[in-house]
Design a protein around this motif. Sequence first.
Motif, PDB file in Angstrom:
ATOM      1  N   THR A   1       0.802  -1.220   0.000  1.00 53.96           N
ATOM      2  CA  THR A   1       0.000   0.000   0.000  1.00 53.96           C
ATOM      3  C   THR A   1       0.837   1.274   0.000  1.00 53.96           C
ATOM      4  O   THR A   1       0.288   2.382  -0.013  1.00 53.96           O
ATOM      5  N   SER A   2       2.177   1.146   0.032  1.00 54.18           N
ATOM      6  CA  SER A   2       3.014   2.345   0.070  1.00 54.18           C
ATOM      7  C   SER A   2       2.933   3.099  -1.254  1.00 54.18           C
ATOM      8  O   SER A   2       2.563   2.547  -2.297  1.00 54.18           O
ATOM      9  N   LEU A   3       3.296   4.371  -1.211  1.00 50.89           N
ATOM     10  CA  LEU A   3       3.291   5.172  -2.436  1.00 50.89           C
ATOM     11  C   LEU A   3       4.301   4.630  -3.446  1.00 50.89           C
ATOM     12  O   LEU A   3       4.044   4.631  -4.650  1.00 50.89           O
ATOM     13  N   VAL A   4       5.442   4.160  -2.960  1.00 52.66           N
ATOM     14  CA  VAL A   4       6.456   3.602  -3.855  1.00 52.66           C
ATOM     15  C   VAL A   4       5.940   2.349  -4.549  1.00 52.66           C
ATOM     16  O   VAL A   4       6.087   2.188  -5.768  1.00 52.66           O
ATOM     17  N   SER A   5       5.312   1.447  -3.799  1.00 55.18           N
ATOM     18  CA  SER A   5       4.778   0.218  -4.397  1.00 55.18           C
ATOM     19  C   SER A   5       3.672   0.526  -5.382  1.00 55.18           C
ATOM     20  O   SER A   5       3.590  -0.082  -6.462  1.00 55.18           O
ATOM     21  N   ARG A   6       2.823   1.463  -5.036  1.00 54.22           N
ATOM     22  CA  ARG A   6       1.741   1.840  -5.956  1.00 54.22           C
ATOM     23  C   ARG A   6       2.297   2.477  -7.221  1.00 54.22           C
ATOM     24  O   ARG A   6       1.803   2.228  -8.324  1.00 54.22           O
ATOM     25  N   TYR A   7       3.357   3.281  -7.076  1.00 56.32           N
ATOM     26  CA  TYR A   7       3.996   3.889  -8.249  1.00 56.32           C
ATOM     27  C   TYR A   7       4.618   2.808  -9.123  1.00 56.32           C
ATOM     28  O   TYR A   7       4.526   2.862 -10.359  1.00 56.32           O
ATOM     29  N   GLN A   8       5.258   1.821  -8.500  1.00 51.86           N
ATOM     30  CA  GLN A   8       5.848   0.724  -9.258  1.00 51.86           C
ATOM     31  C   GLN A   8       4.796  -0.027 -10.063  1.00 51.86           C
ATOM     32  O   GLN A   8       5.064  -0.475 -11.185  1.00 51.86           O
ATOM     33  N   ARG A   9       3.598  -0.175  -9.502  1.00 49.75           N
ATOM     34  CA  ARG A   9       2.523  -0.897 -10.197  1.00 49.75           C
ATOM     35  C   ARG A   9       1.806  -0.025 -11.220  1.00 49.75           C
ATOM     36  O   ARG A   9       1.009  -0.531 -12.012  1.00 49.75           O
ATOM     37  N   GLY A  10       2.069   1.279 -11.175  1.00 47.75           N
ATOM     38  CA  GLY A  10       1.429   2.181 -12.121  1.00 47.75           C
ATOM     39  C   GLY A  10       0.052   2.639 -11.705  1.00 47.75           C
ATOM     40  O   GLY A  10      -0.701   3.157 -12.545  1.00 47.75           O
ATOM     41  N   ASP A  11      -0.295   2.477 -10.425  1.00 48.32           N
ATOM     42  CA  ASP A  11      -1.625   2.908  -9.995  1.00 48.32           C
ATOM     43  C   ASP A  11      -1.582   4.100  -9.037  1.00 48.32           C
ATOM     44  O   ASP A  11      -2.506   4.325  -8.263  1.00 48.32           O
ATOM     45  N   LEU A  12      -0.492   4.882  -9.111  1.00 49.43           N
ATOM     46  CA  LEU A  12      -0.415   6.121  -8.358  1.00 49.43           C
ATOM     47  C   LEU A  12      -0.405   7.269  -9.356  1.00 49.43           C
ATOM     48  O   LEU A  12       0.550   7.441 -10.116  1.00 49.43           O
ATOM     49  N   THR A  13      -1.465   8.031  -9.387  1.00 49.15           N
ATOM     50  CA  THR A  13      -1.589   9.116 -10.356  1.00 49.15           C
ATOM     51  C   THR A  13      -0.851  10.355  -9.861  1.00 49.15           C
ATOM     52  O   THR A  13      -0.662  10.531  -8.651  1.00 49.15           O
ATOM     53  N   PRO A  14      -0.431  11.238 -10.772  1.00 50.02           N
ATOM     54  CA  PRO A  14       0.330  12.425 -10.363  1.00 50.02           C
ATOM     55  C   PRO A  14      -0.370  13.269  -9.304  1.00 50.02           C
ATOM     56  O   PRO A  14       0.303  13.865  -8.455  1.00 50.02           O
ATOM     57  N   ASP A  15      -1.685  13.331  -9.334  1.00 42.14           N
ATOM     58  CA  ASP A  15      -2.383  14.145  -8.339  1.00 42.14           C
ATOM     59  C   ASP A  15      -2.345  13.498  -6.949  1.00 42.14           C
ATOM     60  O   ASP A  15      -2.724  14.135  -5.958  1.00 42.14           O
ATOM     61  N   GLN A  16      -1.852  12.254  -6.862  1.00 39.12           N
ATOM     62  CA  GLN A  16      -1.714  11.573  -5.579  1.00 39.12           C
ATOM     63  C   GLN A  16      -0.288  11.645  -5.028  1.00 39.12           C
ATOM     64  O   GLN A  16      -0.020  11.130  -3.954  1.00 39.12           O
ATOM     65  N   PHE A  17       0.593  12.302  -5.764  1.00 32.95           N
ATOM     66  CA  PHE A  17       1.961  12.486  -5.284  1.00 32.95           C
ATOM     67  C   PHE A  17       1.937  13.467  -4.119  1.00 32.95           C
ATOM     68  O   PHE A  17       1.508  14.607  -4.259  1.00 32.95           O
TER      69      PHE A  17
END
Length: 254
Positions: free
Chosen positions: A60-76
């Motif tokens: 559930t971390s931001l890094v893991s979500r970014y790795q999976r491609g499901d963290l959108t720029p507005d969630q940074f």
Amino acid sequence: MPTDFMTTTKTLEAMTMPFTLKFVMAKSSPLTDDVLTTTINAVNHSLQQIDQDFSPFKSTSLVSRYQRGDLTPDQFTAQFQEVFALASKAQSLTAGAFDPYFDHQRYNPTGLVKGWAIQRIFERELAPLLHTTDLVAVALNGAGDIQMGVRPDHPYTWHVGIEDPADTHQLIHQYALQNGAIATSGTSQHGQHILTQTSSTALTQATIIASDLIEADILATSAIAMGQKRFTQFTTHYLTHGLLVDRQQHITHF
């Protein structure tokens, strides 16, 4: 330590490692329990939040979500953006020796998150105490990477020992410091996030002294990745010093 000082130490667990807080104060004017408890709780809260956001081991971390491609720029978050920018800058400045994509080409800023976290927490929660209280000195240590400070115009000095990579029960050097940071990286304990070279100038451990831990941490990691010859040439541009240990256990001070 001189008898006119007293030290309070607190160990916190985060990022699968211990973080140690040390407060040094005069026996004649110790910090109140309320100040210590409030500060320790604030540091622990920050460490746990950073661990949750940046751990590559938590789905559930931001890094893991970014790795999976499901963290959108507005969630940074602001922190995520800061670390991302620092990692990109470090990669560019070191010509790829510091590589936030070492993990099978997936973004993983492990090589700087600990140092960044310690420095930012020190700046926000600890350094102000050196100006607003009777605290003499304070340090935050995360598995050997330390940001430390001393009250202005006070002679107190920190003594930091550097472990022998071949025998962690022995020290190969000791530094006397007041304000600044020290980071140690190596293949024996921290190599999981460093792609090392195999040349005759390869290093097993690098210790860097700098004013802030972010720089020290990046340079220590880069030293292991570069090897001694390339790193020595690279550091001619930096006002820093430390020591390097090669595979033959030769120690080089710079």
